[in-house]
Write an enzyme that holds these catalytic residues in place. Structure first.
Site, PDB file in Angstrom:
ATOM      1  N   SER A   1      -2.119  -5.466 -12.284  1.00  0.00           N
ATOM      2  CA  SER A   1      -2.854  -6.069 -11.163  1.00  0.00           C
ATOM      3  C   SER A   1      -3.227  -7.529 -11.388  1.00  0.00           C
ATOM      4  O   SER A   1      -3.645  -8.201 -10.453  1.00  0.00           O
ATOM      5  CB  SER A   1      -4.123  -5.280 -10.895  1.00  0.00           C
ATOM      6  OG  SER A   1      -3.780  -3.988 -10.451  1.00  0.00           O
TER       7      SER A   1
ATOM      8  N   LYS B   1      -1.723  -9.910  -9.024  1.00  0.00           N
ATOM      9  CA  LYS B   1      -2.051  -9.932  -7.590  1.00  0.00           C
ATOM     10  C   LYS B   1      -2.524 -11.282  -7.053  1.00  0.00           C
ATOM     11  O   LYS B   1      -2.077 -11.712  -5.980  1.00  0.00           O
ATOM     12  CB  LYS B   1      -3.067  -8.827  -7.265  1.00  0.00           C
ATOM     13  CG  LYS B   1      -2.427  -7.433  -7.311  1.00  0.00           C
ATOM     14  CD  LYS B   1      -3.456  -6.318  -7.213  1.00  0.00           C
ATOM     15  CE  LYS B   1      -2.740  -4.957  -7.325  1.00  0.00           C
ATOM     16  NZ  LYS B   1      -3.638  -3.849  -7.607  1.00  0.00           N
TER      17      LYS B   1
ATOM     18  N   TYR C   1     -12.344  -5.113  -8.283  1.00  0.00           N
ATOM     19  CA  TYR C   1     -12.422  -3.872  -7.530  1.00  0.00           C
ATOM     20  C   TYR C   1     -13.877  -3.578  -7.157  1.00  0.00           C
ATOM     21  O   TYR C   1     -14.607  -4.465  -6.723  1.00  0.00           O
ATOM     22  CB  TYR C   1     -11.811  -2.707  -8.326  1.00  0.00           C
ATOM     23  CG  TYR C   1     -10.423  -2.978  -8.821  1.00  0.00           C
ATOM     24  CD1 TYR C   1      -9.423  -3.398  -7.945  1.00  0.00           C
ATOM     25  CD2 TYR C   1     -10.103  -2.840 -10.153  1.00  0.00           C
ATOM     26  CE1 TYR C   1      -8.136  -3.646  -8.398  1.00  0.00           C
ATOM     27  CE2 TYR C   1      -8.820  -3.089 -10.615  1.00  0.00           C
ATOM     28  CZ  TYR C   1      -7.848  -3.491  -9.729  1.00  0.00           C
ATOM     29  OH  TYR C   1      -6.591  -3.728 -10.178  1.00  0.00           O
TER      30      TYR C   1
ATOM     31  N   VAL D   1      -4.665  -2.750 -15.234  1.00  0.00           N
ATOM     32  CA  VAL D   1      -4.801  -1.512 -16.011  1.00  0.00           C
ATOM     33  C   VAL D   1      -4.149  -1.580 -17.386  1.00  0.00           C
ATOM     34  O   VAL D   1      -4.405  -0.729 -18.230  1.00  0.00           O
ATOM     35  CB  VAL D   1      -4.219  -0.277 -15.277  1.00  0.00           C
ATOM     36  CG1 VAL D   1      -5.107   0.126 -14.129  1.00  0.00           C
ATOM     37  CG2 VAL D   1      -2.793  -0.515 -14.845  1.00  0.00           C
TER      38      VAL D   1
END
Lengths: 600, 600
Positions: free
Chosen positions: A72, A75, A249, A267
């Site tokens: 991620s 992103k 998040y 992750v």
């Protein structure tokens, strides 16, 4: 596991990173992600920490060169590429910019539009990667890989084993993609879009790469190592803003509360952090907490933010705020110009008409506001407001705007604003006169003041008419003047400075017309500095030419000087004893000098 | 509707606020809140805009003095009071800090704990207001009202009619409170807690109040108007962080994206904005968009952020970044100390041993890192690293830390770090020697260098032994020395500077022992500045005492000078013609002077 070379501990910044890492090395909470075997097999002790400055220096500690899949952490950069290809509004039509309050793999889409909440969760990232330009799946991924490589400043590659596993196990992402396709927020071939997304998650990076990539965002889109502009400055700003509210998040709020810098985690155990205008950080440590963020990575960012006061919401302590602008009235500064007795008397009598403010430090909103307030509170008598920017660092756009507004307002009050600014950084030349140093700025104000009261300082003053000879009658004046030699200099011509020893050199220089300036050449890299200037009526002694400081004497215009040597002076004393009396009473008080040090 | 006085438009900052307001005055979208009649009856044309600086100046435009109920704009301040009473961890045990992704009246509580998501939504604010210290409902509300008043800098009051209506119509808030009570996250008497909450929403404020309240947060908890510390700096930081991610409800992400400053809105049409270390803003315009934020308020904040580049995520353009540190090698600076020929030759031969770096602007992480890199890359020959901080503005904590680390590291390399810092702001005295100006810093380094090679510059040099007399034999030297007068000065004693005219004064000063310094007193408010100093063996001519700059000559230690007048010089020439030859060849080159301007 890698080990940093011993030598690196010898610099304080590496030592700082080492200190953070060593303090957290034994923090053994959490487990590496295990949803695919490649991630689960990683050594949980791996721990790297890197920092990249905005001029491209990369510092690191520990396992900074170990490669791991970006997951991620990719992103924000894919979002940046989508922004570059489509612009903010078009991208926002397809993906929101709101924190979802839910986990990275949240299935929640916006009611009505089916938009995923933001580009930092999986659903949003599947959409942004589908928005990157390219006619084919391959072309689109090539652009993503090239883009990520441009952010990192080196060619990145894909871990094909991880990619294969991601493809094989990505049920939830596949479900998300189909839901979005159903809602119309993801167009095109779902499997092809997913392949691009899974490949982007499988790009291999190191801590050093993450540091450089985030430094590129922190620096407004220019890679500080390669110098390449990767995305527009506004797009880098957009990405950091979305990272600030959505990057971690459903721990984003806590992150802003405790760390206070935009960040993104993945992750595989990576976290990237960008502090605007300052640096990028990369951390890597595989064990994750329950929300999917690296345990040691979070702790390292907390430590760095706390220990070094880097939180974006931190107020500068009042004692560390920049000094307020300082008015130098009631001890007015004078320019570098030699003045005749009459000029000096006129300036002394009008000392309140020219006001100088000296600024130091960066010029932000607060400093600019203080400056304009000081200027607007000036008494009516003030006719010139000189703002010395020679000690200022960076100038924020809002400060430049306010100063432009100030110049315009002062004009309506018949008050002239004049800047001393060696760099002419302000683009304020349209609204205020700029001079390269305070001395020249003051000189221009004084000249205007004197001209306004009928004492134009540029009108020639023949030696026979000068102050120097006091109340001598015309006959005596002529005799005195005859003892002087004449030295004509063309504009631009320069001569060596007169020396004070041997003691038998010129003892008096008189300027009849034009303008002389004494310049000191400093280091090769620094522009010539003007120490003082002298116009018609100025009488200069050797004391006005300090030997080490004076490199050359330049005629700034066609100039006529009259000079008297020590021998000439002695002959004059023998022939005209009265003349000596005049000379020995002469008001050779030297120049009014600007001494920068006076205002420190 | 109020109208600002004509006069206010004459300052650029008010003009700027006027400009924003006038540009948006005709933006007529949205409707005022109407869930209670008091809010629905408001004049939708009301529009006020205020800004408060961190030194307590309040600027405003339009309806800046109209009173309206704070509603949700009170939430950050009540959160701040709860933090002050219980500390961050205890408050977070009762209310989260995550954006909920839902509207202001969201009913979502954290599964398991029943915590409301954050203190900026109604549920969270009901909890934080219940946490404010006080034994009774009245005591708790009194503390809230006193606290809000302290943030505003004036006594605030409650609109009892609005309070009554809020109580009567607050079904959803009542439901939220009972749900939280059921979940255990709200303790105590539900109706009493709600009463405190509704009263806090009904406190009357103006745009000016909001500006001051947010300036108090921006300034680290100190009210800039009253000077009162309202909450601790860390609590102000926490509040701003939560405002940044949660302040605009489910438009918080968009707000950070487009405005980039922490803010909070209320249904009465108020928006408060705080930019850390810079200012607070209050806007008031009742018509709301669908998410409950003031339409004109949002637009005004967008305009201000865009036009003036105030977005927290904005990277400073490279051309506006501070100048990198500048090394002045290979054109070494010299101290303010007069040196003998032997000393000067020794220093010239070791010019590379002392390195000076000049910093300008604010000293942040990036500048400090550049400085330490430059220092660590110095060649081994360098023995002294002089850092000139005299032109620096504010110094960030991280920069001070890095410089302290640098001083320690340099010590291990036998390299001494010396600071020139008039303010001694760094608390770095423990790790590096500090001097009030660059001249004195350099002098200390040179003295150490000279002493280290057996040329201790403080050892007395009798006139008869000095450089001045070249190769004269002892008999001639004694005769020459006899032509000089002796002037003994006690430590601390000062004398007027010698004048260059009349031409018949002292032409040569020689220092046999001790130390002389020439000082220029600048403005009354500025400390005396030392222009240069001279120790044993220094020979000074009138050129070393520039008339306007030299205010006094001070003996810094017990000092013996020898002086020669012009008359003495003439007599000497008559009696000892050879002596004149020596003197006229004498190396009176004057002082090596530090000229600050050389390094601009």
């Amino acid at each position: 596991m890698g080990h940093e070379p011993e030598a690196s501990a010898h610099d304080p910044l590496t030592a700082l990173l080492d200190g953070v890492r060593l303090r957290l090395r034994d923090l053994n909470d959490g487990e590496p992600a295990s949803y695919i075997p490649e991630l689960g097999r990683v050594d949980p002790r791996l721990f790297g920490l890197s920092l990249c400055t905005l001029d491209g220096q990369v510092y690191g500690s520990g396992d900074r060169a170990v490669r791991f899949t970006a997951q991620s952490v990719s992103k924000p950069f894919v979002f940046a590429l989508a922004l570059a290809d489509h612009g903010l509004e078009n991208v926002l039509a397809r993906v929101g910019a709101e924190p979802s309050g839910e986990a990275f793999n949240s299935i929640r889409l916006e009611p009505g539009t089916g938009r995923p909440p933001n580009p930092m969760v999986n659903a949003g990232a599947i959409v942004t990667s589908s928005l990157v330009a390219g006619d084919t799946q391959k072309a689109r991924f090539d652009r993503i890989l090239d883009g990520l490589s441009a952010f990192a400043g080196r060619p990145l590659t894909v871990d094909e084993a991880v990619y294969a596993s991601e493809c094989a196990t990505g049920d939830r992402n596949r479900a998300l993609a189909y839901l979005m396709h159903n809602a119309g927020s993801l167009t095109g071939d779902v499997e092809a879009e997913l392949a691009v997304y899974f490949r982007q998650c499988s790009v291999l990076v190191t801590c050093d790469d993450l540091a450089v990539m985030h430094a590129t965002l922190a620096g407004g889109g220019i890679n500080p190592v390669t110098g390449e502009r990767v995305v527009a400055s506004r797009h880098a700003q957009h990405v950091l803003a979305v990272m600030a509210t959505c990057g971690m998040y459903d721990a984003s709020g806590q992150w802003m509360l405790r760390v206070g810098m935009p960040a993104k985690s993945g992750v595989s155990g990576g976290i990237g952090v960008a502090l605007p205008s300052q640096f990028g950080i990369g951390v890597f440590s595989p064990p994750l907490e329950e929300k999917g963020n690296s345990v040691r990575g979070i702790a390292a960012c907390h430590l760095i933010s706390d220990q070094f006061g880097l939180h974006l919401m931190r107020a500068t302590a009042p004692e560390r705020r920049p000094l307020p602008p300082r008015s130098l009235h009631p001890a007015p500064l004078r320019s570098l110009r030699h003045r005749t007795r009459a000029q000096r008397a006129a300036l002394d009598a009008r000392a309140e008409r020219i006001r100088v403010h000296v600024l130091q430090g960066d010029l932000d909103f607060a400093t600019a506001e203080q400056t304009l307030r000081a200027a607007l509170e000036l008494p009516d008598a003030v006719g010139w407001f000189v703002l010395d920017l020679t000690r200022v660092g960076r100038i924020e756009p809002v400060a430049a705007d306010l100063l432009r507004g100030l110049a315009a307002e002062l004009r309506t009050r018949d008050l002239r604003m004049v800047l001393a600014d060696p760099d002419e950084r302000q683009a304020m030349t349209r609204t205020a006169d700029e001079f390269p140093d305070l001395g020249r700025a003051l000189e221009a104000c004084e000249d205007e003041l004197l001209t306004g009261i009928g004492l134009d300082p540029d009108i020639p003053v023949p030696l026979a008419d000068c102050d120097l000879f006091g109340e001598a009658d015309p006959g005596l004046r002529a005799a005195l003047a005859e003892a002087f030699d004449t030295l004509d200099l063309a504009a631009g011509e320069s001569v060596a400075p007169p020396q004070t020893v041997p003691l038998d050199r010129i003892v008096l220089w008189y300027v009849e017309s034009g303008r002389l300036a004494v310049c000191a050449d400093a280091a090769d890299t620094v522009t010539t500095r003007r120490t003082w200037s002298a116009g018609p009526g100025a009488a200069l002694t050797p004391a006005d030419f300090p030997p080490r400081r004076t490199r050359k004497v330049v005629a700034e215009r066609d100039t006529r000087c009259r000079t008297l040597t020590a021998a000439g002076f002695r002959r004059l004393r023998e022939r005209e004893p009265d003349a000596v009396a005049f000379l020995e009473r002469a008001p050779l008080e030297g120049a009014e000098t600007v001494d920068r040090g006076d205002v420190t």
